[in-house]
Design a protein around this motif. Structure first.
Motif, PDB file in Angstrom:
ATOM      1  N   TYR A 363     -19.484 -87.820  60.019  1.00  0.00           N
ATOM      2  CA  TYR A 363     -20.491 -88.447  59.167  1.00  0.00           C
ATOM      3  C   TYR A 363     -21.202 -89.548  59.942  1.00  0.00           C
ATOM      4  CZ  TYR A 363     -18.146 -86.121  55.291  1.00  0.00           C
ATOM      5  OH  TYR A 363     -17.598 -85.172  54.454  1.00  0.00           O
ATOM      6  N   GLU A 364     -22.524 -89.527  59.875  1.00  0.00           N
ATOM      7  CA  GLU A 364     -23.332 -90.583  60.473  1.00  0.00           C
ATOM      8  C   GLU A 364     -23.553 -91.663  59.426  1.00  0.00           C
ATOM      9  OE1 GLU A 364     -27.727 -91.233  62.541  1.00  0.00           O
ATOM     10  OE2 GLU A 364     -26.915 -89.208  62.292  1.00  0.00           O
ATOM     11  N   LEU A 365     -23.286 -92.908  59.783  1.00  0.00           N
ATOM     12  CA  LEU A 365     -23.361 -94.005  58.820  1.00  0.00           C
ATOM     13  C   LEU A 365     -24.658 -94.778  58.956  1.00  0.00           C
ATOM     14  CD1 LEU A 365     -19.710 -95.397  59.177  1.00  0.00           C
ATOM     15  CD2 LEU A 365     -20.571 -93.664  57.571  1.00  0.00           C
ATOM     16  N   GLU A 366     -25.172 -95.231  57.819  1.00  0.00           N
ATOM     17  CA  GLU A 366     -26.355 -96.084  57.825  1.00  0.00           C
ATOM     18  C   GLU A 366     -26.020 -97.422  58.486  1.00  0.00           C
ATOM     19  OE1 GLU A 366     -27.721 -96.505  53.845  1.00  0.00           O
ATOM     20  OE2 GLU A 366     -28.399 -94.407  53.668  1.00  0.00           O
ATOM     21  N   GLU A 367     -27.051 -98.141  58.900  1.00  0.00           N
ATOM     22  CA  GLU A 367     -26.850 -99.438  59.540  1.00  0.00           C
ATOM     23  C   GLU A 367     -26.029-100.346  58.635  1.00  0.00           C
ATOM     24  OE1 GLU A 367     -29.539-103.134  61.294  1.00  0.00           O
ATOM     25  OE2 GLU A 367     -30.452-101.149  61.016  1.00  0.00           O
ATOM     26  N   GLN A 369     -23.133-104.068  58.575  1.00  0.00           N
ATOM     27  CA  GLN A 369     -22.775-105.308  59.251  1.00  0.00           C
ATOM     28  C   GLN A 369     -21.581-105.173  60.171  1.00  0.00           C
ATOM     29  OE1 GLN A 369     -22.047-106.856  55.124  1.00  0.00           O
ATOM     30  NE2 GLN A 369     -20.754-108.265  56.267  1.00  0.00           N
ATOM     31  N   TYR A 370     -20.842-104.063  60.084  1.00  0.00           N
ATOM     32  CA  TYR A 370     -19.720-103.844  60.992  1.00  0.00           C
ATOM     33  C   TYR A 370     -20.140-103.097  62.247  1.00  0.00           C
ATOM     34  CZ  TYR A 370     -16.986-104.910  56.773  1.00  0.00           C
ATOM     35  OH  TYR A 370     -16.457-105.498  55.646  1.00  0.00           O
ATOM     36  N   SER A 371     -21.414-102.700  62.318  1.00  0.00           N
ATOM     37  CA  SER A 371     -21.946-101.918  63.453  1.00  0.00           C
ATOM     38  C   SER A 371     -21.236-100.576  63.608  1.00  0.00           C
ATOM     39  CB  SER A 371     -21.841-102.718  64.762  1.00  0.00           C
ATOM     40  OG  SER A 371     -22.569-103.919  64.659  1.00  0.00           O
ATOM     41  N   LEU A 372     -20.676-100.052  62.500  1.00  0.00           N
ATOM     42  CA  LEU A 372     -20.084 -98.714  62.525  1.00  0.00           C
ATOM     43  C   LEU A 372     -21.194 -97.669  62.543  1.00  0.00           C
ATOM     44  CD1 LEU A 372     -17.190 -99.059  59.917  1.00  0.00           C
ATOM     45  CD2 LEU A 372     -16.965 -98.894  62.392  1.00  0.00           C
ATOM     46  N   GLN A 373     -21.067 -96.706  63.455  1.00  0.00           N
ATOM     47  CA  GLN A 373     -22.098 -95.677  63.595  1.00  0.00           C
ATOM     48  C   GLN A 373     -21.697 -94.362  62.948  1.00  0.00           C
ATOM     49  OE1 GLN A 373     -22.274 -95.645  67.846  1.00  0.00           O
ATOM     50  NE2 GLN A 373     -23.475 -97.535  67.992  1.00  0.00           N
ATOM     51  N   GLY A 374     -20.394 -94.091  62.933  1.00  0.00           N
ATOM     52  CA  GLY A 374     -19.971 -92.808  62.369  1.00  0.00           C
ATOM     53  C   GLY A 374     -18.485 -92.797  62.089  1.00  0.00           C
ATOM     54  N   MET A 375     -18.039 -91.761  61.364  1.00  0.00           N
ATOM     55  CA  MET A 375     -16.617 -91.611  61.072  1.00  0.00           C
ATOM     56  C   MET A 375     -16.288 -90.153  60.816  1.00  0.00           C
ATOM     57  SD  MET A 375     -15.879 -92.512  57.108  1.00  0.00           S
ATOM     58  CE  MET A 375     -14.631 -91.227  57.113  1.00  0.00           C
ATOM     59  N   GLY A 451     -20.871 -83.962  48.069  1.00  0.00           N
ATOM     60  CA  GLY A 451     -21.529 -82.959  48.906  1.00  0.00           C
ATOM     61  C   GLY A 451     -21.471 -83.375  50.361  1.00  0.00           C
ATOM     62  N   ASP A 452     -22.623 -83.511  50.997  1.00  0.00           N
ATOM     63  CA  ASP A 452     -22.683 -83.903  52.400  1.00  0.00           C
ATOM     64  C   ASP A 452     -22.808 -85.411  52.593  1.00  0.00           C
ATOM     65  OD1 ASP A 452     -22.377 -81.395  53.439  1.00  0.00           O
ATOM     66  OD2 ASP A 452     -24.519 -80.984  53.596  1.00  0.00           O
ATOM     67  N   THR A 453     -22.742 -86.168  51.527  1.00  0.00           N
ATOM     68  CA  THR A 453     -22.876 -87.616  51.647  1.00  0.00           C
ATOM     69  C   THR A 453     -21.568 -88.316  51.291  1.00  0.00           C
ATOM     70  OG1 THR A 453     -23.619 -87.953  49.367  1.00  0.00           O
ATOM     71  CG2 THR A 453     -25.313 -87.457  51.019  1.00  0.00           C
ATOM     72  N   ILE A 454     -21.413 -89.519  51.814  1.00  0.00           N
ATOM     73  CA  ILE A 454     -20.259 -90.351  51.462  1.00  0.00           C
ATOM     74  C   ILE A 454     -20.740 -91.763  51.136  1.00  0.00           C
ATOM     75  CG2 ILE A 454     -18.554 -89.081  52.817  1.00  0.00           C
ATOM     76  CD1 ILE A 454     -18.797 -91.249  54.978  1.00  0.00           C
ATOM     77  N   ILE A 471     -20.761-102.066  50.938  1.00  0.00           N
ATOM     78  CA  ILE A 471     -21.033-100.649  50.631  1.00  0.00           C
ATOM     79  C   ILE A 471     -21.733-100.034  51.843  1.00  0.00           C
ATOM     80  CG2 ILE A 471     -22.104 -99.018  49.069  1.00  0.00           C
ATOM     81  CD1 ILE A 471     -19.932-100.750  47.787  1.00  0.00           C
ATOM     82  N   ILE A 472     -21.157 -98.960  52.362  1.00  0.00           N
ATOM     83  CA  ILE A 472     -21.736 -98.246  53.504  1.00  0.00           C
ATOM     84  C   ILE A 472     -21.943 -96.794  53.107  1.00  0.00           C
ATOM     85  CG2 ILE A 472     -21.414 -97.595  55.921  1.00  0.00           C
ATOM     86  CD1 ILE A 472     -19.427 -99.935  56.177  1.00  0.00           C
ATOM     87  N   GLN A 473     -23.116 -96.287  53.346  1.00  0.00           N
ATOM     88  CA  GLN A 473     -23.416 -94.885  53.015  1.00  0.00           C
ATOM     89  C   GLN A 473     -23.537 -94.058  54.293  1.00  0.00           C
ATOM     90  OE1 GLN A 473     -26.103 -94.107  49.721  1.00  0.00           O
ATOM     91  NE2 GLN A 473     -26.347 -96.315  49.410  1.00  0.00           N
ATOM     92  N   GLY A 474     -23.243 -92.783  54.162  1.00  0.00           N
ATOM     93  CA  GLY A 474     -23.300 -91.906  55.320  1.00  0.00           C
ATOM     94  C   GLY A 474     -23.626 -90.479  54.927  1.00  0.00           C
ATOM     95  N   LYS A 475     -23.936 -89.680  55.942  1.00  0.00           N
ATOM     96  CA  LYS A 475     -24.302 -88.275  55.714  1.00  0.00           C
ATOM     97  C   LYS A 475     -23.700 -87.428  56.810  1.00  0.00           C
ATOM     98  CE  LYS A 475     -28.276 -85.440  54.454  1.00  0.00           C
ATOM     99  NZ  LYS A 475     -29.739 -85.436  54.223  1.00  0.00           N
TER     100      LYS A 475
END
Length: 477
Positions: A363-367, A369-375, A451-454, A471-475
């Motif tokens: 999953y690719e994460l939206e910008e 504050q933790y600078s997490l890019q994916g999971m 679905g394809d989002t988290i 709150i962090i959103q991803g796809k």
């Protein structure tokens, strides 16, 4: 060769004249007040009466002390004073001629080592942020550039930057970093093994925070102060210094019911009931009780530090009896309670049918504050592997309704141990619990799959000014 001791001697509560019932009440009230405890050690007459660790925390683990580090820095200054390499009247600017402003204000020129110790530097706000923001990494220069509106010694302000300056001064005066200076003089004689201390960008120990040692080590430090600086017949600290450091040197409030307004010594707090302490953020305590001939060491993860002290005063002050007890009907219950201490992990459903669909999916994460890019998550029978991507990948193994322990750089930047678990709150909502068991910190991540989002709801148990939840959103890629 100085005599060392690797573990403190032990006696039961009856022999040490301690009411086991009162200790049980103390533990019960902490739980009732929802204060997250990690460890507890009670000494009387120099011996361990009761101790316990809330699993997954354990006696072999060091713990971040935060500002409890300050009392150790103060101790080093006391030792250096006795060795004659500095005096309390030495001015701060005399150690750093190369870092002074072009014009040195009168209040800065008047600032002495004693003012750093008593948090009476004359500043009107904590200097720590200015030090951390110094682009060249020169924290000393950043400290010396700040305005000093009050005459030193007249105005109390809790100021972690002042303790850093004590560390920098000690290094200048002794030619050794604070940690190296204390090893042969304090840590080795007390049998404190493997202490670590964070440094600033220029290699000076941070002084006001950053020390990590075990719970028993905290207790030994308190016992040394209770014994007026003598350990196994060898004087490590001058008694005169201990008297000065632990007595009120400056007023920090009007007393009352707050243990943060009873007066401040040299990096030690005065408390109610004739007690003094060193303490650190989120519930790290070294409590010295001279009238009771007792020491209490605590590590915790709470924002309610006054609540811990209130429970100590309400339940443990009366636990100390003048003579040994012949029979204590609660002692066996206390032993059993201490042996079973634990922190509950969330437990809902151990598995979900969704696991097969999301297993290994990135999953690719939206910008954020933790600078997490994916999971991504990978599941097997008894565990799951969480992979977090920043510039590099961080892998965390979580137990299925159990703790799995492993190393990580998640908390504090340096490698330390995590204990992690997971559970399914519903068929499409996963809850991860990640504890930094050498720190006060615990992260709870609730991940909603749609679905394809988290959507990740990320919460810390305690933090320095962080929002209650992120709150962090991803796809899916």
């Amino acid at each position: 060769m100085q005599q060392t001791e690797r573990s403190l001697p032990r006696k039961n509560t009856e022999a040490l004249g301690i009411s086991s019932q009162k200790v049980i009440e103390f533990l019960d009230h902490l739980k009732a007040h929802q204060i997250e405890m990690h460890s507890f050690m009670l000494l009387r007459h120099g011996q361990v009466a009761a101790d316990g660790w809330w699993a997954p925390y354990g006696p072999e683990l060091p713990h971040m002390l935060f500002s409890l580090s300050k009392s150790f820095t103060s101790t080093a200054i006391g030792m250096a004073l006795h060795e004659g390499i500095l005096t309390l009247d030495d001015t701060v600017i005399s150690f750093f001629p190369e870092d002074l402003p072009v014009e040195v204000p009168d209040h800065l020129a008047a600032m002495q080592i004693r003012h750093l110790l008593m948090m009476g530097t004359g500043h009107d706000k904590d200097t720590t942020d200015a030090l951390h923001e110094a682009e060249d990494g020169n924290w000393v220069k950043a400290f010396l550039q700040l305005p000093v509106p009050h005459e030193p010694g007249t105005h109390f302000l809790y100021n972690t930057g002042a303790t850093y300056m004590l560390s920098a001064i000690l290094q200048k005066a002794s030619g050794q970093r604070l940690l190296d200076y204390l090893k042969p003089r304090l840590f080795e004689p007390l049998g404190i093994e493997g202490p670590t201390w964070e440094t600033c960008p220029r290699g000076i120990n941070t002084g006001g925070y950053g020390l990590s040692i075990k719970t028993e080590d905290i207790a030994k430090f308190g016992q040394l102060y209770l014994q007026k600086g003598v350990w196994h017949g060898v004087r490590l600290i001058e008694e005169e210094w201990i008297q000065e450091a632990t007595n009120k040197q400056i007023s920090n409030g009007d007393g009352g019911d707050s243990d943060w307004s009873q007066g401040y010594g040299y990096q030690f707090w005065r408390c109610r009931h004739g007690v003094y302490r060193g303490d650190g953020a989120f519930g790290q305590f070294c409590i010295v009780m001279p009238e009771q001939d007792a020491v209490i060491a605590i590590t915790a993860g709470t924002g309610d530090m006054q609540g811990i002290l209130n429970d100590v005063w309400d339940h443990l002050l009366d636990a100390f009896l003048p003579e040994p007890i012949e029979v204590d009907e609660y002692s066996a219950e206390l032993d059993e309670r201490l042996a079973k201490l634990h922190l509950d992990m969330p437990k809902f459903e151990p598995a979900s049918e969704l696991e097969t669909q999301i297993n290994g999916k990135s999953y690719e994460l939206e910008e954020n504050q933790y600078s997490l890019q994916g999971m991504r998550l990978q599941f097997d029978k008894e565990s799951a592997c969480l992979v977090l991507k920043r510039n590099t990948e961080e892998k965390i193994t979580l137990g299925r309704h159990s703790w799995i322990t492993g190393p990580s750089h998640m908390f504090g930047g340096k490698e330390s141990l995590l204990a992690s678990s997971f559970t399914w709150k519903s068929q499409d909502e996963l809850v991860l619990t990640i504890r930094g068991i050498e720190t006060p910190f615990c992260i709870t991540m609730e991940i909603q799959f749609k679905g394809d989002t988290i959507v990740i709801n990320d919460r810390f148990n305690v933090s320095f000014g962080m929002p209650e939840a992120v709150i962090i959103q991803g796809k899916a890629n």
